[in-house]
Motif scaffolding. Structure first.
Motif, short mmCIF file in Angstrom:
data_model
loop_
_atom_site.label_atom_id
_atom_site.label_comp_id
_atom_site.label_asym_id
_atom_site.label_seq_id
_atom_site.Cartn_x
_atom_site.Cartn_y
_atom_site.Cartn_z
N ALA A 127 5.71 -0.87 7.79
CA ALA A 127 5.28 0.81 7.73
C ALA A 127 6.29 1.64 7.79
CB ALA A 127 4.17 1.13 8.53
N ARG A 128 6.50 2.50 6.58
CA ARG A 128 7.41 3.44 6.64
C ARG A 128 6.78 4.73 6.05
NH1 ARG A 128 12.77 1.23 7.15
NH2 ARG A 128 12.69 -0.88 6.91
N ASN A 129 6.99 6.11 6.51
CA ASN A 129 6.46 7.07 6.26
C ASN A 129 7.60 8.30 6.43
OD1 ASN A 129 3.51 7.92 5.36
ND2 ASN A 129 4.15 9.60 6.93
N THR A 130 7.32 9.54 5.69
CA THR A 130 8.07 10.61 5.76
C THR A 130 7.71 11.53 6.97
OG1 THR A 130 6.41 11.61 4.36
CG2 THR A 130 8.72 10.85 3.36
N GLY A 131 6.58 11.18 7.85
CA GLY A 131 6.41 11.94 9.11
C GLY A 131 5.33 10.96 9.94
N SER A 132 5.69 10.86 11.31
CA SER A 132 4.80 10.15 12.13
C SER A 132 3.65 10.81 12.27
CB SER A 132 5.73 9.83 13.45
OG SER A 132 5.84 11.10 14.14
N LYS A 143 0.83 -1.09 -0.01
CA LYS A 143 -0.01 -0.01 0.11
C LYS A 143 0.93 1.30 -0.04
CE LYS A 143 -2.45 1.10 3.69
NZ LYS A 143 -3.50 0.87 4.80
N ASP A 144 0.70 2.06 -0.99
CA ASP A 144 1.33 3.54 -1.16
C ASP A 144 0.45 4.40 -0.74
OD1 ASP A 144 3.87 2.35 -2.06
OD2 ASP A 144 2.99 2.13 -3.97
N ASN A 145 0.75 5.22 0.22
CA ASN A 145 0.05 6.59 0.60
C ASN A 145 0.84 7.88 0.01
OD1 ASN A 145 -1.88 5.06 2.55
ND2 ASN A 145 0.04 4.95 3.68
N LEU A 146 -0.03 8.67 -0.85
CA LEU A 146 0.53 9.78 -1.54
C LEU A 146 -0.20 10.85 -1.44
CD1 LEU A 146 0.62 8.07 -5.00
CD2 LEU A 146 2.40 7.87 -3.42
N ALA A 147 0.55 12.04 -1.11
CA ALA A 147 -0.12 13.27 -0.99
C ALA A 147 -0.66 13.56 0.22
CB ALA A 147 -0.92 13.63 -2.12
N ASN A 148 -0.15 12.99 1.40
CA ASN A 148 -0.98 13.28 2.77
C ASN A 148 -0.60 14.51 3.21
OD1 ASN A 148 -1.90 10.61 2.99
ND2 ASN A 148 -0.06 9.84 4.22
N TYR A 207 7.63 17.51 10.85
CA TYR A 207 8.64 18.42 10.41
C TYR A 207 8.55 19.62 11.11
CZ TYR A 207 10.89 21.58 6.97
OH TYR A 207 11.59 22.37 6.50
N ILE A 208 7.20 20.05 11.24
CA ILE A 208 7.26 21.36 11.89
C ILE A 208 7.73 21.24 13.54
CG2 ILE A 208 5.71 23.24 12.94
CD1 ILE A 208 6.02 23.48 9.96
N ASN A 209 7.38 20.48 14.06
CA ASN A 209 7.79 20.13 15.56
C ASN A 209 9.08 19.92 15.64
OD1 ASN A 209 5.14 20.59 16.41
ND2 ASN A 209 4.61 18.58 16.40
N ASP A 227 3.66 14.82 2.60
CA ASP A 227 3.94 13.35 3.08
C ASP A 227 3.80 12.29 2.28
OD1 ASP A 227 5.58 14.02 5.40
OD2 ASP A 227 3.79 14.02 6.83
N PHE A 228 4.33 11.19 2.16
CA PHE A 228 4.22 10.00 1.58
C PHE A 228 4.44 8.71 2.37
CE2 PHE A 228 8.22 11.44 0.09
CZ PHE A 228 8.86 10.13 -0.05
N GLY A 229 4.36 7.47 2.11
CA GLY A 229 4.38 6.53 2.78
C GLY A 229 4.39 5.23 2.26
N ASN A 230 4.78 4.12 2.74
CA ASN A 230 4.67 2.64 2.03
C ASN A 230 4.34 1.82 3.22
OD1 ASN A 230 5.97 -0.01 1.60
ND2 ASN A 230 4.78 0.78 -0.46
N THR A 231 3.25 0.97 3.09
CA THR A 231 3.22 -0.40 3.98
C THR A 231 2.96 -1.54 3.07
OG1 THR A 231 1.74 1.10 5.63
CG2 THR A 231 1.47 -1.24 5.89
N ARG A 232 3.85 -2.55 3.54
CA ARG A 232 3.78 -4.05 2.79
C ARG A 232 3.80 -4.99 4.21
NH1 ARG A 232 9.24 -3.50 -0.32
NH2 ARG A 232 8.21 -1.72 -0.98
#
Length: 286
Positions: free
Chosen positions: A270-275, A209-214, A280-282, A240-245
């Motif tokens: 599961a890996r993502n550019t932000g938890s 599963k790819d998550n795009l444009a979060n 990023y802001i914090n 943000d984007f991520g991937n789950t396999r």
């Protein structure tokens, strides 16, 4: 609420929702499903500190959201094929500051120039395909495969946050919502189901599963019209984007006519550019 002198916070949401679905067995081969859903909102919020307008949040919006879908299930003996399309649309029905978070503090601003300092949120739409196929490999083994895309409407309050806030009444730590697009998911899955006997069945599924444009907070540097140089703006954008396999396995065993047992195992990576949207802001924006 909050410590003295506190903050006044009031909000309202009204929804009008309508939906319809049709499930039609056209013939012995085709089963068709069509439908849609329509939602109309009226939103307003007022959140202002008693002693300061910093980080205040005041807005009104009239969002509209709807979707339409069509699906056909085709049964060809042992082979089953399902195909569908879904159309999603939303429009926020509100305005926000344009170019930079200045409205009344824009150089040369007058009430007559207010329209030039505001812009309307755009309308967004997306078409999502989905296809599934299942067929037997042997008398006791069945194979299935699916591919689909899905979208999620962004949170309206996140988009509207700070939309009417002037930088002159707050500071550069303020977060601002922007004109967000749909968050998107692309899912691929295949599986095998095998019956060792009438009483024992094993099923395994592998998926990606790819998550795009979060939605995610980012530090932007547009030109501040008062200084003529880049200014710090913390904005929520589709970044943000991520991937789950992973893999799911399950063994079902029937013991006589009374007892049933199951043993299942699941592994996910599961890996993502932000938890979360503001990682990023914090963490790094200051």
């Amino acid at each position: 609420f909050g410590s003295a002198p506190g903050t006044l916070n009031t909000a309202n949401e009204t929804r009008l929702l309508g939906k319809a679905n049709l499930d039609w067995q056209v013939d012995r081969y085709n089963r068709v499903k069509i439908g849609g859903e329509y939602t109309q909102y009226e939103l307003d919020t007022y959140n202002v500190g008693a002693a300061s307008q910093g980080f205040s949040d005041i807005w009104k919006a009239s969002p509209v959201r709807y979707n339409l879908f069509a699906e056909d299930r085709l049964d060809l003996g042992d082979v089953v094929l399902v195909g569908s399309l879904r159309y999603d649309y939303y429009k926020l029905g509100a305005e926000k500051w344009k170019d930079f978070p200045r409205i009344s503090s824009w150089p040369g601003f007058t009430p007559d120039s207010l329209e030039g300092r505001l812009e309307e949120y755009s309308a967004h739409s997306y078409v999502s395909p989905h296809i599934q196929v299942a067929f037997p490999v042997t008398e006791r083994t069945n194979f299935r495969l699916s591919y689909g895309q899905q979208v999620q409407t962004p949170d309206f309050a996140t988009m509207l946050f700070g939309s009417n806030t002037d930088l002159a009444t707050t500071n550069t730590n303020q977060n601002y919502g922007t004109d967000l697009d749909f968050g998107k998911t692309i899912l691929f899955e295949f599986g095998v189901r095998h019956a060792f006997s009438d009483d024992m069945v094993f099923d395994v599924t592998v998926f990606n599963k790819d998550n795009l444009a979060n939605a995610a907070g980012r530090l932007l540097f547009p030109i501040d019209p008062r200084t003529g140089s880049p200014g710090n703006v913390r904005a929520t954008v589709n970044a943000d984007f991520g991937n789950t396999r992973g893999i799911d396995m399950r063994l079902d065993r029937r013991i006589g006519n009374i007892f049933n047992g199951a043993l299942a195992y699941t592994y996910q990576d599961a890996r993502n550019t932000g938890s979360d949207p503001y990682s990023y802001i914090n963490f790094g924006a200051r």
